[in-house]
Design an enzyme around this catalytic site. Sequence first.
Site, PDB file in Angstrom:
ATOM      1  N   TYR A 265     -35.267 -22.682 -15.726  1.00 14.19           N
ATOM      2  CA  TYR A 265     -35.440 -22.760 -14.275  1.00 14.19           C
ATOM      3  C   TYR A 265     -36.684 -22.007 -13.793  1.00 14.19           C
ATOM      4  CZ  TYR A 265     -30.469 -24.135 -14.267  1.00 14.19           C
ATOM      5  OH  TYR A 265     -29.263 -24.754 -14.506  1.00 14.19           O
ATOM      6  N   GLY A 304     -28.715 -29.974  -8.086  1.00 13.58           N
ATOM      7  CA  GLY A 304     -29.553 -28.789  -8.188  1.00 13.58           C
ATOM      8  C   GLY A 304     -29.820 -28.347  -9.608  1.00 13.58           C
ATOM      9  N   ASP A 305     -29.595 -29.234 -10.586  1.00 10.34           N
ATOM     10  CA  ASP A 305     -29.666 -28.804 -11.984  1.00 10.34           C
ATOM     11  C   ASP A 305     -30.663 -29.612 -12.815  1.00 10.34           C
ATOM     12  OD1 ASP A 305     -28.614 -26.789 -13.697  1.00 10.34           O
ATOM     13  OD2 ASP A 305     -27.530 -28.323 -14.813  1.00 10.34           O
ATOM     14  N   ALA A 306     -31.640 -30.250 -12.183  1.00 15.46           N
ATOM     15  CA  ALA A 306     -32.639 -31.018 -12.940  1.00 15.46           C
ATOM     16  C   ALA A 306     -33.748 -30.086 -13.422  1.00 15.46           C
ATOM     17  CB  ALA A 306     -33.188 -32.151 -12.089  1.00 15.46           C
TER      18      ALA A 306
END
Length: 419
Positions: A265, A304-306
């Site tokens: 991230y 929200g996790d790409a």
Amino acid sequence: MEKRVESVEALALYLDEQRVGVLAHYAGSRNILSFAPEYLELPVSQRPVFTLTQKVRAEYLNKPLISFHKLPPVLSNLLSEGALREWMALTLKVHPDDEFPLLAYAGNNLPGGITAVPLKGGEIPDWALTSRGDKLEAVQIDVSHSTDKFSLAGVQMKFSALRQDGRFNVSTDVGGDSWIIKTPSTAHRAVPENEFSAMKLAQEIGVNIPEIKLVELRNLVNLPDIPLPDEPYAYAIRRFDRTDEGRVHTEDFAQIFQVYARNKYKGYSYDDIGRALYRVGAGGIIDIQQMARRMLANILLANGDAHLKNWTVFYPNRVDAVLSPAYDIVSTKPYVKNEDGVALNMAKEKRWGVINMQTFERWAERIGVPWSAVEVHLDEAIEIARERWPDLLTELPMLEEHKRVLREHWAALSTDFRF
């Protein structure tokens, strides 16, 4: 003065039949990846690409990659995270960060085209061995943790399977009808139904996805004995890295950018991914247009996790990298309290409610592509979403409470994307 002895075990790394290099593992958990002379001597046009990094940095292959405990990122990112890694480490009785035995354990069914083959003591080539002057002498030993299991990068419990007579046989065998099976989560409700629904919605607006299915748990054969919630379905997605001709090499952008999974991230943005795809990938503007549709889908779906590991290239002809089909698209907002944005920066913005067409235009400018070539795809995608998604969502198996969160999300987006 008599030298002290340190043991060394090793794995030969292959892409198809081509030996790429040897990974040596020394006492003290020092790992050294050396590239094979016969691989380096191949003409660039005929050399199967090990990582897109070698196209960006010409010197990448010139010297060994050295790491301790964890493997170099290009290999470390082939291994699973979270519960599946813990399960593998417990099986082997090793620390989860001691990655050489994990790679040896899963070497025949890694993501993509790489296989890791254990070398017996005495088989390690001289070019793959290093010494530390007059103090230490390397003594070759057999690989101690070698078997035939699987590693699928990610944090969920997931397994490789072959479809046979309508059922899915969990197996390390490689075939054209290979699938990834994701079991239901013990932490979150109805994740298979959520992911299936999100992927179908993304497909509706032009996102390329593999074949997907919801599979009743009773139709899974040889599933390991793992804790499962009282839910009926697993999620199945056909593997784009397996064909009737064999393995297809792939790599995610954590591998390409040479960062560990814990940093997936951080440090890089969708701008960086787009620039790399456009400048050194083979898909050109087509891949950028697909990436734009996919980013819009993630915004519309409250995903929200790409992160870096959820963007991948693959090499259908072994040399040229193109954007892979989409995977791991989930509506995360129903599961993550106060989730309000995408995983990585896009033109220095992350918030779903703020991102608009101008944000995409800045993104296109930052990666150096004509905005008009991207805008037309976004216009088409949002028009389809507004027209078809509300009715399609009612038919999909996502939990009603998750559908409610998604509808509320649509109403809170910028005016460019609001339903």
